[in-house]
Structures are given as structure tokens and as C-alpha cells.
Design a protein around this motif. Structure first.
Motif, mmCIF file in Angstrom:
data_model
loop_
_atom_site.group_PDB
_atom_site.id
_atom_site.type_symbol
_atom_site.label_atom_id
_atom_site.label_comp_id
_atom_site.label_asym_id
_atom_site.label_seq_id
_atom_site.Cartn_x
_atom_site.Cartn_y
_atom_site.Cartn_z
ATOM 1 N N ASN A 46 10.198 37.205 44.886
ATOM 2 C CA ASN A 46 10.900 38.048 43.921
ATOM 3 C C ASN A 46 11.849 37.260 43.027
ATOM 4 O O ASN A 46 12.538 37.848 42.197
ATOM 5 C CB ASN A 46 11.673 39.154 44.640
ATOM 6 C CG ASN A 46 10.754 40.260 45.112
ATOM 7 O OD1 ASN A 46 9.666 40.449 44.580
ATOM 8 N ND2 ASN A 46 11.186 40.999 46.118
ATOM 9 N N SER A 47 11.906 35.938 43.206
ATOM 10 C CA SER A 47 12.785 35.088 42.387
ATOM 11 C C SER A 47 11.976 34.508 41.228
ATOM 12 O O SER A 47 10.918 33.913 41.438
ATOM 13 C CB SER A 47 13.385 33.963 43.223
ATOM 14 O OG SER A 47 14.214 34.508 44.221
ATOM 15 N N ILE A 48 12.498 34.698 40.013
ATOM 16 C CA ILE A 48 11.780 34.294 38.803
ATOM 17 C C ILE A 48 12.712 33.499 37.891
ATOM 18 O O ILE A 48 13.889 33.833 37.759
ATOM 19 C CB ILE A 48 11.246 35.528 38.048
ATOM 20 C CG1 ILE A 48 10.234 36.280 38.927
ATOM 21 C CG2 ILE A 48 10.640 35.144 36.701
ATOM 22 C CD1 ILE A 48 9.755 37.591 38.353
ATOM 23 N N SER A 63 17.353 32.867 35.284
ATOM 24 C CA SER A 63 16.809 32.972 36.641
ATOM 25 C C SER A 63 17.354 34.250 37.255
ATOM 26 O O SER A 63 18.543 34.553 37.115
ATOM 27 C CB SER A 63 17.225 31.768 37.480
ATOM 28 O OG SER A 63 16.644 30.592 36.953
ATOM 29 N N PHE A 64 16.477 34.988 37.917
ATOM 30 C CA PHE A 64 16.883 36.264 38.486
ATOM 31 C C PHE A 64 16.009 36.604 39.680
ATOM 32 O O PHE A 64 14.932 36.036 39.869
ATOM 33 C CB PHE A 64 16.801 37.377 37.434
ATOM 34 C CG PHE A 64 15.452 37.496 36.770
ATOM 35 C CD1 PHE A 64 14.462 38.299 37.309
ATOM 36 C CD2 PHE A 64 15.177 36.793 35.608
ATOM 37 C CE1 PHE A 64 13.226 38.399 36.698
ATOM 38 C CE2 PHE A 64 13.941 36.889 34.985
ATOM 39 C CZ PHE A 64 12.959 37.703 35.540
ATOM 40 N N THR A 65 16.498 37.528 40.474
ATOM 41 C CA THR A 65 15.743 38.079 41.589
ATOM 42 C C THR A 65 15.517 39.556 41.276
ATOM 43 O O THR A 65 16.467 40.267 40.913
ATOM 44 C CB THR A 65 16.508 37.917 42.921
ATOM 45 O OG1 THR A 65 16.726 36.517 43.137
ATOM 46 C CG2 THR A 65 15.729 38.497 44.080
ATOM 47 N N ILE A 66 14.281 40.000 41.386
ATOM 48 C CA ILE A 66 13.949 41.388 41.079
ATOM 49 C C ILE A 66 14.808 42.323 41.916
ATOM 50 O O ILE A 66 14.935 42.157 43.130
ATOM 51 C CB ILE A 66 12.450 41.648 41.310
ATOM 52 C CG1 ILE A 66 11.631 40.809 40.310
ATOM 53 C CG2 ILE A 66 12.117 43.130 41.175
ATOM 54 C CD1 ILE A 66 10.151 40.792 40.564
ATOM 55 N N GLY A 67 15.439 43.276 41.229
ATOM 56 C CA GLY A 67 16.247 44.282 41.896
ATOM 57 C C GLY A 67 17.674 43.877 42.200
ATOM 58 O O GLY A 67 18.439 44.657 42.762
ATOM 59 N N VAL A 68 18.073 42.642 41.809
ATOM 60 C CA VAL A 68 19.423 42.143 42.081
ATOM 61 C C VAL A 68 20.114 41.828 40.754
ATOM 62 O O VAL A 68 19.533 41.153 39.901
ATOM 63 C CB VAL A 68 19.371 40.871 42.961
ATOM 64 C CG1 VAL A 68 20.755 40.302 43.185
ATOM 65 C CG2 VAL A 68 18.676 41.154 44.283
ATOM 66 N N ASN A 85 13.993 44.904 37.049
ATOM 67 C CA ASN A 85 13.253 45.696 38.023
ATOM 68 C C ASN A 85 11.765 45.541 37.802
ATOM 69 O O ASN A 85 11.320 45.200 36.702
ATOM 70 C CB ASN A 85 13.641 47.180 37.905
ATOM 71 C CG ASN A 85 15.077 47.414 38.315
ATOM 72 O OD1 ASN A 85 15.458 47.137 39.447
ATOM 73 N ND2 ASN A 85 15.893 47.896 37.397
ATOM 74 N N MET A 86 10.991 45.792 38.850
ATOM 75 C CA MET A 86 9.534 45.794 38.760
ATOM 76 C C MET A 86 9.111 47.250 38.869
ATOM 77 O O MET A 86 9.404 47.909 39.860
ATOM 78 C CB MET A 86 8.913 44.971 39.886
ATOM 79 C CG MET A 86 7.400 44.953 39.873
ATOM 80 S SD MET A 86 6.656 43.981 38.555
ATOM 81 C CE MET A 86 6.858 42.328 39.183
ATOM 82 N N LEU A 91 7.926 44.124 34.390
ATOM 83 C CA LEU A 91 9.319 43.717 34.553
ATOM 84 C C LEU A 91 10.117 44.427 33.470
ATOM 85 O O LEU A 91 9.740 44.384 32.290
ATOM 86 C CB LEU A 91 9.469 42.205 34.387
ATOM 87 C CG LEU A 91 8.845 41.335 35.468
ATOM 88 C CD1 LEU A 91 8.950 39.857 35.093
ATOM 89 C CD2 LEU A 91 9.511 41.586 36.813
ATOM 90 N N THR A 92 11.200 45.095 33.853
ATOM 91 C CA THR A 92 12.017 45.815 32.883
ATOM 92 C C THR A 92 13.479 45.444 33.065
ATOM 93 O O THR A 92 13.944 45.237 34.185
ATOM 94 C CB THR A 92 11.876 47.343 33.034
ATOM 95 O OG1 THR A 92 12.402 47.732 34.300
ATOM 96 C CG2 THR A 92 10.425 47.782 32.923
ATOM 97 N N THR A 93 14.188 45.343 31.949
ATOM 98 C CA THR A 93 15.626 45.090 31.994
ATOM 99 C C THR A 93 16.264 45.566 30.692
ATOM 100 O O THR A 93 15.585 45.709 29.676
ATOM 101 C CB THR A 93 15.945 43.601 32.241
ATOM 102 O OG1 THR A 93 17.317 43.461 32.569
ATOM 103 C CG2 THR A 93 15.596 42.739 31.052
ATOM 104 N N THR A 94 17.557 45.782 30.757
ATOM 105 C CA THR A 94 18.299 46.196 29.577
ATOM 106 C C THR A 94 19.234 45.076 29.162
ATOM 107 O O THR A 94 20.100 44.659 29.930
ATOM 108 C CB THR A 94 19.083 47.490 29.848
ATOM 109 O OG1 THR A 94 18.142 48.512 30.214
ATOM 110 C CG2 THR A 94 19.846 47.932 28.612
#
Length: 127
Positions: A46-48, A63-68, A85-86, A91-94
């Protein structure tokens, strides 16, 4: 792991309108209009890490972890916190001024950024 790889822009729609809405200067918009943006994505579970390479060797890497909630940066250098978020393979983010979605469609990376009624859609091929 579908996002992992190196991607090059093939097409983009709504580029000028979206950049103007974000307050990007006209000369910068013109330089980037036909630029083949390179996006590099590495993923470990989940780390990208998502890096975009712009003209004049400018790059933005997040760098981010999905959901964190993670520390992020815009192309203009603005720092902010966001949660990626997935949702259904997307992948979605604001970001501070827009909502961004990334997905793989037909083997291509499709990124959609929406700010009100203005939409930037970028499609990239795997290199």
C-alpha cells in the motif's frame, strides 16, 4: 501493482483551462502544453511513490500509504496533507484546489483532475 512503472503522456484534454484556473502563468502553460510529462510510480504493497518529471528538470515526488494521511507537495511547491484512497481500482485524493483520480484503463494511466466544472484529463502510455 498496476500503477508501477514509467509512463509518458500521450494526450491531455482541458490542460490550458485547468492551468489558468490554478493561476499558472501563461508562459509556463505554453512551455508545458506539448510537453510529454513522465510519471514514475513505484509500489510496495500500500506504499506508493509517485514522481512527475516536468520541463527544465523540475520534478515533484510524493510518497504515501493508501488510506493514511501523508505530507504532499504540489508542482508549485505548496505543502499540504492529504489521504490517498483506493476506490474500485482508482487512486483518489483531494489537492488544495482540485480532486484527482488515477486509474489504469486499457493498459494506460488515466489521470483526471477536477476543479468545479473544469476538468484536466491526461492519458499516458507505459514506457
Amino acid at each position: 501493482m498496476a500503477f508501477t512503472g514509467r509512463w509518458e503522456t500521450e494526450t491531455q484534454e482541458g490542460y490550458v483551462e485547468f492551468c489558468k484556473l490554478l493561476g499558472i502563468p501563461d508562459d509556463v502553460i505554453e512551455k508545458g502544453r506539448d510537453y510529454k510529462l513522465i510519471t514514475e510510480v513505484t509500489q510496495d504493497g500500500n506504499s506508493i511513490t509517485w514522481t512527475q518529471l516536468y520541463p527544465a528538470n523540475h520534478k515533484v515526488s510524493n510518497s504515501f500509504t493508501i488510506g493514511v494521511e501523508s505530507d504532499m507537495e504540489t508542482i508549485g511547491g505548496k505543502k499540504f496533507k492529504a489521504t490517498v484512497n483506493m476506490e474500485g481500482g482508482k487512486l483518489t485524493t483531494t489537492f488544495p484546489n482540485y480532486h484527482h483520480t488515477s486509474e489504469i484503463v486499457g493498459g494506460k494511466l488515466v489521470e483526471t483532475s477536477k476543479a468545479g466544472s473544469v476538468v484536466l484529463k491526461r492519458t499516458s502510455k507505459k514506457m
